[in-house]
Motif scaffolding. Structure first.
Motif, PDB file in Angstrom:
ATOM      1  N   GLN A  53       0.803  -1.217   0.000  1.00  0.00           N
ATOM      2  CA  GLN A  53       0.000   0.000   0.000  1.00  0.00           C
ATOM      3  C   GLN A  53       0.838   1.269   0.000  1.00  0.00           C
ATOM      4  OE1 GLN A  53      -2.986  -0.103   3.063  1.00  0.00           O
ATOM      5  NE2 GLN A  53      -4.079  -1.813   2.139  1.00  0.00           N
ATOM      6  N   LYS A  54       2.060   1.194   0.514  1.00  0.00           N
ATOM      7  CA  LYS A  54       2.939   2.357   0.533  1.00  0.00           C
ATOM      8  C   LYS A  54       3.911   2.369  -0.647  1.00  0.00           C
ATOM      9  CE  LYS A  54       2.836   3.278   5.505  1.00  0.00           C
ATOM     10  NZ  LYS A  54       2.599   4.718   5.437  1.00  0.00           N
ATOM     11  N   SER A  55       3.680   1.496  -1.611  1.00  0.00           N
ATOM     12  CA  SER A  55       4.570   1.389  -2.763  1.00  0.00           C
ATOM     13  C   SER A  55       3.973   2.070  -3.988  1.00  0.00           C
ATOM     14  CB  SER A  55       4.835  -0.082  -3.091  1.00  0.00           C
ATOM     15  OG  SER A  55       3.721  -0.646  -3.773  1.00  0.00           O
ATOM     16  N   PRO A  56       4.772   2.335  -5.014  1.00  0.00           N
ATOM     17  CA  PRO A  56       4.227   2.892  -6.263  1.00  0.00           C
ATOM     18  C   PRO A  56       3.281   1.924  -6.975  1.00  0.00           C
ATOM     19  CG  PRO A  56       6.629   3.198  -6.141  1.00  0.00           C
ATOM     20  CD  PRO A  56       6.250   2.260  -5.040  1.00  0.00           C
ATOM     21  N   ARG A  57       3.252   0.675  -6.535  1.00  0.00           N
ATOM     22  CA  ARG A  57       2.384  -0.333  -7.144  1.00  0.00           C
ATOM     23  C   ARG A  57       1.027  -0.435  -6.446  1.00  0.00           C
ATOM     24  NH1 ARG A  57       5.290  -4.483 -10.147  1.00  0.00           N
ATOM     25  NH2 ARG A  57       7.494  -3.986 -10.274  1.00  0.00           N
ATOM     26  N   SER A  58       0.739   0.467  -5.524  1.00  0.00           N
ATOM     27  CA  SER A  58      -0.446   0.320  -4.673  1.00  0.00           C
ATOM     28  C   SER A  58      -1.765   0.293  -5.446  1.00  0.00           C
ATOM     29  CB  SER A  58      -0.485   1.445  -3.633  1.00  0.00           C
ATOM     30  OG  SER A  58      -0.541   2.712  -4.273  1.00  0.00           O
ATOM     31  N   ALA A  59      -1.794   0.927  -6.628  1.00  0.00           N
ATOM     32  CA  ALA A  59      -3.032   0.924  -7.423  1.00  0.00           C
ATOM     33  C   ALA A  59      -3.201  -0.368  -8.210  1.00  0.00           C
ATOM     34  CB  ALA A  59      -3.035   2.115  -8.375  1.00  0.00           C
ATOM     35  N   ALA A  60      -2.147  -1.182  -8.293  1.00  0.00           N
ATOM     36  CA  ALA A  60      -2.174  -2.448  -9.026  1.00  0.00           C
ATOM     37  C   ALA A  60      -2.544  -3.587  -8.072  1.00  0.00           C
ATOM     38  CB  ALA A  60      -0.820  -2.696  -9.685  1.00  0.00           C
ATOM     39  N   PRO A  61      -2.759  -4.802  -8.590  1.00  0.00           N
ATOM     40  CA  PRO A  61      -3.223  -5.904  -7.729  1.00  0.00           C
ATOM     41  C   PRO A  61      -2.234  -6.314  -6.635  1.00  0.00           C
ATOM     42  CG  PRO A  61      -3.570  -6.416 -10.053  1.00  0.00           C
ATOM     43  CD  PRO A  61      -2.726  -5.188 -10.013  1.00  0.00           C
ATOM     44  N   PHE A  62      -2.802  -6.736  -5.517  1.00  0.00           N
ATOM     45  CA  PHE A  62      -2.040  -7.393  -4.445  1.00  0.00           C
ATOM     46  C   PHE A  62      -2.608  -8.802  -4.354  1.00  0.00           C
ATOM     47  CE2 PHE A  62      -1.551  -8.778  -0.038  1.00  0.00           C
ATOM     48  CZ  PHE A  62      -0.205  -8.519   0.188  1.00  0.00           C
ATOM     49  N   ILE A  63      -1.817  -9.775  -4.760  1.00  0.00           N
ATOM     50  CA  ILE A  63      -2.288 -11.158  -4.845  1.00  0.00           C
ATOM     51  C   ILE A  63      -1.628 -11.996  -3.751  1.00  0.00           C
ATOM     52  CG2 ILE A  63      -2.491 -13.205  -6.297  1.00  0.00           C
ATOM     53  CD1 ILE A  63      -4.082 -10.832  -7.346  1.00  0.00           C
ATOM     54  N   GLU A  64      -2.451 -12.616  -2.911  1.00  0.00           N
ATOM     55  CA  GLU A  64      -1.941 -13.454  -1.819  1.00  0.00           C
ATOM     56  C   GLU A  64      -2.042 -14.933  -2.201  1.00  0.00           C
ATOM     57  OE1 GLU A  64      -2.991 -12.271   2.328  1.00  0.00           O
ATOM     58  OE2 GLU A  64      -4.443 -10.960   1.309  1.00  0.00           O
ATOM     59  N   VAL A  65      -0.994 -15.664  -1.872  1.00  0.00           N
ATOM     60  CA  VAL A  65      -0.990 -17.108  -2.095  1.00  0.00           C
ATOM     61  C   VAL A  65      -0.518 -17.783  -0.813  1.00  0.00           C
ATOM     62  CG1 VAL A  65      -0.119 -19.026  -3.469  1.00  0.00           C
ATOM     63  CG2 VAL A  65      -0.386 -16.774  -4.527  1.00  0.00           C
ATOM     64  N   ASN A  66      -1.376 -18.623  -0.222  1.00  0.00           N
ATOM     65  CA  ASN A  66      -0.978 -19.394   0.950  1.00  0.00           C
ATOM     66  C   ASN A  66      -0.403 -20.713   0.462  1.00  0.00           C
ATOM     67  OD1 ASN A  66      -0.738 -20.980   3.261  1.00  0.00           O
ATOM     68  ND2 ASN A  66      -2.532 -20.060   4.230  1.00  0.00           N
ATOM     69  N   CYS A  67       0.908 -20.796   0.424  1.00  0.00           N
ATOM     70  CA  CYS A  67       1.574 -21.973  -0.145  1.00  0.00           C
ATOM     71  C   CYS A  67       1.285 -23.237   0.648  1.00  0.00           C
ATOM     72  CB  CYS A  67       3.084 -21.726  -0.223  1.00  0.00           C
ATOM     73  SG  CYS A  67       3.520 -20.287  -1.218  1.00  0.00           S
ATOM     74  N   ALA A  68       0.988 -23.092   1.950  1.00  0.00           N
ATOM     75  CA  ALA A  68       0.723 -24.266   2.785  1.00  0.00           C
ATOM     76  C   ALA A  68      -0.666 -24.830   2.547  1.00  0.00           C
ATOM     77  CB  ALA A  68       0.894 -23.899   4.257  1.00  0.00           C
ATOM     78  N   ALA A  69      -1.572 -24.012   1.990  1.00  0.00           N
ATOM     79  CA  ALA A  69      -2.959 -24.447   1.827  1.00  0.00           C
ATOM     80  C   ALA A  69      -3.217 -25.098   0.474  1.00  0.00           C
ATOM     81  CB  ALA A  69      -3.898 -23.256   2.007  1.00  0.00           C
ATOM     82  N   ILE A  70      -2.236 -25.070  -0.410  1.00  0.00           N
ATOM     83  CA  ILE A  70      -2.415 -25.618  -1.762  1.00  0.00           C
ATOM     84  C   ILE A  70      -1.663 -26.939  -1.877  1.00  0.00           C
ATOM     85  CG2 ILE A  70      -2.113 -25.187  -4.229  1.00  0.00           C
ATOM     86  CD1 ILE A  70      -2.002 -22.184  -3.515  1.00  0.00           C
ATOM     87  N   PRO A  71      -2.302 -28.019  -2.304  1.00  0.00           N
ATOM     88  CA  PRO A  71      -1.600 -29.304  -2.464  1.00  0.00           C
ATOM     89  C   PRO A  71      -0.377 -29.148  -3.369  1.00  0.00           C
ATOM     90  CG  PRO A  71      -3.975 -29.582  -2.748  1.00  0.00           C
ATOM     91  CD  PRO A  71      -3.731 -28.113  -2.681  1.00  0.00           C
ATOM     92  N   ILE A 107       5.990 -19.667   2.516  1.00  0.00           N
ATOM     93  CA  ILE A 107       6.781 -20.150   1.382  1.00  0.00           C
ATOM     94  C   ILE A 107       7.663 -21.335   1.760  1.00  0.00           C
ATOM     95  CG2 ILE A 107       8.780 -18.629   1.708  1.00  0.00           C
ATOM     96  CD1 ILE A 107       8.673 -18.273  -1.429  1.00  0.00           C
ATOM     97  N   GLY A 108       7.914 -21.516   3.036  1.00  0.00           N
ATOM     98  CA  GLY A 108       8.703 -22.661   3.487  1.00  0.00           C
ATOM     99  C   GLY A 108       8.040 -23.994   3.218  1.00  0.00           C
ATOM    100  N   ASP A 109       6.732 -23.963   2.894  1.00  0.00           N
ATOM    101  CA  ASP A 109       5.990 -25.198   2.597  1.00  0.00           C
ATOM    102  C   ASP A 109       5.891 -25.478   1.104  1.00  0.00           C
ATOM    103  OD1 ASP A 109       4.699 -26.179   5.305  1.00  0.00           O
ATOM    104  OD2 ASP A 109       4.522 -24.001   5.288  1.00  0.00           O
ATOM    105  N   MET A 110       6.563 -24.681   0.290  1.00  0.00           N
ATOM    106  CA  MET A 110       6.487 -24.864  -1.155  1.00  0.00           C
ATOM    107  C   MET A 110       7.381 -26.020  -1.600  1.00  0.00           C
ATOM    108  SD  MET A 110       7.356 -22.058  -4.129  1.00  0.00           S
ATOM    109  CE  MET A 110       6.001 -20.980  -3.690  1.00  0.00           C
ATOM    110  N   SER A 111       6.910 -26.785  -2.584  1.00  0.00           N
ATOM    111  CA  SER A 111       7.684 -27.925  -3.088  1.00  0.00           C
ATOM    112  C   SER A 111       8.944 -27.446  -3.800  1.00  0.00           C
ATOM    113  CB  SER A 111       6.832 -28.744  -4.061  1.00  0.00           C
ATOM    114  OG  SER A 111       6.576 -27.996  -5.243  1.00  0.00           O
ATOM    115  N   LEU A 112       9.944 -28.306  -3.870  1.00  0.00           N
ATOM    116  CA  LEU A 112      11.211 -27.947  -4.511  1.00  0.00           C
ATOM    117  C   LEU A 112      11.034 -27.644  -5.995  1.00  0.00           C
ATOM    118  CD1 LEU A 112      13.611 -30.480  -2.745  1.00  0.00           C
ATOM    119  CD2 LEU A 112      13.681 -27.986  -2.558  1.00  0.00           C
ATOM    120  N   SER A 113      10.132 -28.366  -6.667  1.00  0.00           N
ATOM    121  CA  SER A 113       9.925 -28.119  -8.096  1.00  0.00           C
ATOM    122  C   SER A 113       9.296 -26.738  -8.315  1.00  0.00           C
ATOM    123  CB  SER A 113       9.051 -29.207  -8.719  1.00  0.00           C
ATOM    124  OG  SER A 113       7.773 -29.251  -8.099  1.00  0.00           O
TER     125      SER A 113
END
Length: 387
Positions: free
Chosen positions: A184-202, A242-248
Motif C-alpha cells: 500500500q505504501k509502494s508505487p504499485r499500490s493501485a495495481a493488484p495485491f495477490i496473496e498465495v498461501n503456499c501451505a494451503a495448496i496441495p 513459502i517454506g511449505d512450497m515444493s522444490l519443483s
C-alpha cells in the motif's frame, strides 16, 4: 453539485460551453478561465470535478495545463477542446492522461455524453479511494512499542522500492499486515495485491496455481487458466508460508525472479511478468536449506530485505492498545455496545504467555466481549480467557 472549470480563450466558445452545461443540469457549478495561467490558478485554489480545456491558448497552452494539473491533482479528469488542426495533439493529450477530447464547434450530444462519462469516472475514482482507506483500516498496525516502531520505519524505507522482502516470525504475529503495508505504501499500490498461501495448496497443484496452465496439461485442465503471477502483473504477489512450497515449484519461482518471466504448466511459451515478490514464513529457512527442503539460491533471491516480526510476548506494552482496538472492532461487528476493561483485567492479559500471538489475543478479546460483563473484570478474564 459537480464543479466544472472551462478554460477557453475564445469568449464565444466559452459562453457556448457554459450555456450548454448550465442548461443541462442545475447540479453543474460551472466556472470559467480565459487562459491557461488563470486556469491553473483556479485549479490550485479550488477542487474541481472536471476541467474542459482548450489546447491552443496564449501564455500557457492546454497541454502545459494538463501536465501541470496532473502533477498536483491527478484525479481531475480533463476533456480537451481541439480545433480542426489540433486533432493529433488532442489524441496525444490522452496519452498524457486526458479523459477525452471534443472538437470545435462542440457537438451538443457528444459534449454532454463525454461530460457525464468523465464525472462518472471521477466519482468512481473517489469511491475507490474511500474503499482503499477502508481496506487499509483492516490492516492497521496497532502499537507503539520499540520493536513495532522499528518495523514501521523499515516499511517506510523499503516500500517505495521494488526490493524483495522476506518476512519471518511465529504464527499469528501479523506477517500479512507487513506485506499489505509494503504494497500500500509502494508505487504499485493501485495495481493488484495477490496473496498465495503456499501451505494451503496441495503440492501437485501449486505450480498451476502460481503459473497457470494450458488446456490438457493434466486431467482436470479443461481450459487455459492464468496463474497468480500473471494476475499480479504490475503489482505485488505475496507468497505466504513459502517454506511449505515444493522444490519443483521453488525452481520455477527462482526462474521467475531471475528472468521476470514464467511459463504455464503444459507449455514452454514464456510470459513476461512485472511483479514485486514478498514472501513470509514461520520456519527457519536456513535449517530447511541444511535439511535439503529449501533452495539456498531462492532464499538469497527472496531475502534482499529481511523483516522479522516480533512475538506478542516481546511487545507486551502494545497489548492494551491491541485489546482496545479489537474490543471496538468486535463490538461494531457484533452490533453490541462498547465494553471497557478494568485495570486488573488488563494487567492479567499483559501477563499471559501469548503463544498464539496477536491472533490468539483477538480470539480471547472476542470471547470476553461476548461473555463478559459491561466492564470486563479480572474474574471475567480468569473465567473466559483461562490459559
Amino acid at each position: 453539485m459537480s464543479k466544472i472549470l472551462v478554460i477557453e480563450d475564445e469568449s464565444a466558445i466559452r459562453r457556448v460551453l457554459i450555456k450548454i452545461l448550465s442548461e443541462e443540469s442545475d447540479t453543474y457549478n460551472v466556472q470559467e478561465a480565459e487562459d491557461g495561467l488563470k486556469g491553473m490558478e483556479a485549479i490550485k485554489r479550488e477542487d474541481f470535478d472536471l476541467v474542459l480545456c482548450d489546447i491552443k491558448m496564449p501564455k500557457m497552452d492546454g497541454v502545459e495545463v494538463l501536465e501541470a494539473a496532473r502533477k498536483i491533482k491527478p484525479e481531475i479528469p480533463f476533456i480537451m477542446i481541439s480545433g480542426h488542426g489540433d486533432l493529433d495533439t488532442a489524441v496525444n493529450t490522452m496519452r498524457l492522461g486526458a479523459f477525452d477530447y471534443i472538437s470545435k464547434p462542440p457537438d451538443l450530444n457528444r459534449l454532454l455524453t463525454t461530460v457525464r462519462n468523465a464525472l462518472d469516472r471521477k466519482e468512481l475514482v473517489v469511491e475507490n479511494k474511500k474503499l482503499k482507506k477502508k481496506v487499509s483500516k483492516n490492516y492497521e498496525m496497532i502499537g507503539e512499542s520499540k520493536p513495532l516502531g522499528m518495523i514501521q520505519e523499515m516499511i517506510e524505507k523499503v516500500a517505495p522500492t521494488d526490493a524483495r522482502v522476506l518476512i519471518t516470525g511465529p504464527n499469528g504475529t501479523g506477517k500479512e499486515l507487513v506485506a499489505h503495508w509494503l504494497h500500500q505504501k509502494s508505487p504499485r499500490s493501485a495495481a493488484p495485491f495477490i496473496e498465495v498461501n503456499c501451505a494451503a495448496i496441495p503440492s501437485e497443484l501449486i505450480e498451476s496455481e502460481l503459473f497457470g496452465h494450458v488446456k490438457g496439461a493434466f486431467t482436470s485442465a479443461v481450459k487455459d487458466r492464468a496463474g497468480k503471477f500473471e494476475a499480479a502483473n504490475k503489482g505485488t504477489i505475496f507468497l505466504d508460508e513459502i517454506g511449505d512450497m515444493s522444490l519443483s515449484a521453488q525452481a520455477k519461482v527462482l526462474r521467475a525472479l531471475q528472468e521476470n518471466k514464467i511459463s504455464r504448466v503444459g507449455t514452454d511459451k514464456d510470459i513476461k511478468v512485472d511483479v514485486r515478490v514478498l514472501a513470509a514464513t514461520n520456519k527457519d529457512l536456513k535449517k530447511e536449506i541444511a535439511d535439503g527442503k529449501f533452495r539456498e539460491d531462492l532464499y538469497h533471491r527472496l531475502a534482499v530485505i529481511l523483516i522479522k516480526v516480533p512475538a506478542l510476548n516481546d511487545r507486551r506494552d502494545d497489548i492494551p492498545l491491541l485489546v482496545d482496538h479489537f474490543a471496538k472492532k468486535i463490538a461494531s461487528e457484533q452490533g453490541t455496545g462498547a465494553k471497557s476493561f478494568s485495570k486488573k483485567a488488563m494487567d492479567l492479559l499483559k501477563g499471559y504467555d501469548w503463544t498464539g500471538n496477536v491472533r490468539e489475543l483477538r480470539n480471547v478479546v472476542e470471547r470476553l466481549i461476548i461473555l463478559g460483563g459491561q466492564e470486563i473484570s479480572e474474574e471475567d478474564v480468569k473465567l473466559f480467557a483461562s490459559k
